[in-house]
Design an enzyme around this catalytic site. Structure first.
Site, PDB file in Angstrom:
ATOM      1  N   THR A 262       0.802  -1.224   0.000  1.00 49.61           N
ATOM      2  CA  THR A 262       0.000   0.000   0.000  1.00 49.61           C
ATOM      3  C   THR A 262       0.837   1.278   0.000  1.00 49.61           C
ATOM      4  O   THR A 262       0.277   2.374   0.056  1.00 49.61           O
ATOM      5  CB  THR A 262      -0.923   0.014   1.233  1.00 49.61           C
ATOM      6  OG1 THR A 262      -0.131  -0.217   2.416  1.00 49.61           O
ATOM      7  CG2 THR A 262      -1.989  -1.066   1.126  1.00 49.61           C
ATOM      8  N   GLU A 263       2.155   1.150  -0.084  1.00 45.85           N
ATOM      9  CA  GLU A 263       3.015   2.329   0.034  1.00 45.85           C
ATOM     10  C   GLU A 263       2.651   3.435  -0.956  1.00 45.85           C
ATOM     11  O   GLU A 263       2.588   4.619  -0.579  1.00 45.85           O
ATOM     12  CB  GLU A 263       4.486   1.927  -0.144  1.00 45.85           C
ATOM     13  CG  GLU A 263       5.078   1.181   1.042  1.00 45.85           C
ATOM     14  CD  GLU A 263       4.867  -0.329   0.960  1.00 45.85           C
ATOM     15  OE1 GLU A 263       5.476  -1.050   1.759  1.00 45.85           O
ATOM     16  OE2 GLU A 263       4.080  -0.794   0.102  1.00 45.85           O
ATOM     17  N   VAL A 264       2.450   3.055  -2.240  1.00 41.64           N
ATOM     18  CA  VAL A 264       2.167   4.103  -3.231  1.00 41.64           C
ATOM     19  C   VAL A 264       0.872   4.840  -2.922  1.00 41.64           C
ATOM     20  O   VAL A 264       0.685   5.978  -3.360  1.00 41.64           O
ATOM     21  CB  VAL A 264       2.118   3.528  -4.662  1.00 41.64           C
ATOM     22  CG1 VAL A 264       3.496   3.091  -5.118  1.00 41.64           C
ATOM     23  CG2 VAL A 264       1.111   2.398  -4.785  1.00 41.64           C
TER      24      VAL A 264
END
Length: 251
Positions: free
Chosen positions: A128-130
């Site tokens: 989920t970083e982006v």
């Protein structure tokens, strides 16, 4: 003068027939990677490494989330998190992840650093970083050597959620199992039957190339992570996440 009580342990440990089970036990934060949890897990792994009665380690969790990724309110020092990933790889005992809940972002780094990982039918996974304005930088060191490159591109770039079958197909999991504990039984019995010294040397063979990546890339990727977390995009992304709204860049 009143003393502040010590926080409850974020990791609990039990031992049975040569297997140490370390349980991530901070359900209020969905076992997020806080400074406290990382410190407790490092200490528990250190104890396992020193104990000759421990043949292998099972890493599991309470609640419906294995690990939600970085704790945005109490993040660990980046060097401490890298140290934890490296410790999992260098521990002279195999580490087996037992996953019956959801895994996000930095939590996937824990899976990548484990030697084996079994996931159940109710589990889900996402980089989920982006979605919050950063990148899966440090966790790429243990993960990219394991993952199918096309699958890594798909899931890194979109942040989409995928299931245990996809996680196993792409190399994130060793196995997607309907019954995680039943799948673990022959694995743990196999580890109990292995000579401790031979087991340690075999693990060393399996992790050598990944540790070379740590030696080469830790400084660069830690700096990248710090730069991204300090960016305007990350501030907006994390604020939007905490406020349960879409970030400003969403189309």
């Amino acid at each position: 003068m009143t003393q502040t009580p010590a926080p409850a342990p974020a990791v609990t440990a039990t031992r049975a027939r040569g297997i140490a089970t370390l349980t991530l036990d901070a359900p209020a934060t969905r076992n997020a990677l806080s400074a406290h949890l990382v410190r407790d897990l490092v200490d528990a792994l250190t104890d396992c490494g020193k104990d000759p009665a421990v043949r292998a380690v099972v890493l599991t969790h309470t609640g419906n989330t294995f690990c939600a990724g970085a704790d945005l309110k109490e993040p660990p020092d980046p060097a401490a998190f890298v140290g934890l990933l490296r410790q999992l790889l260098e521990l002279p005992k195999p580490v087996v992840a037992r996953v019956t809940g959801h895994v996000r972002a930095g939590g996937l780094g824990l899976l990548g650093a484990c030697d084996l990982a079994i996931g159940g039918p109710e589990t889900s996974y996402a980089f989920t970083e982006v979605r919050i304005g950063v990148a899966p930088a440090v966790i790429s060191m243990p993960l990219l050597p394991r993952l199918d490159p096309r699958a890594a591109a798909r899931h890194y770039l979109t942040g989409d959620r995928f299931d245990a079958a996809e996680a196993a197909r792409t190399g994130l999991l060793t196995e997607a199992a309907e019954d995680v504990d039943a799948a673990l039984e022959p694995i743990l019995d196999g580890l109990r039957g292995a000579a401790p010294g031979a087991l340690a040397e075999t693990k060393r063979l399996l992790t050598a190339k990944v540790l070379e990546i740590f030696d080469r890339d830790t400084t660069e990727l830690t700096a990248l992570s710090a730069r991204l977390f300090a960016s305007a995009e990350a501030r907006e992304g994390m604020t939007a996440f905490l406020e349960r709204r879409d970030p400003a860049w969403t189309l």
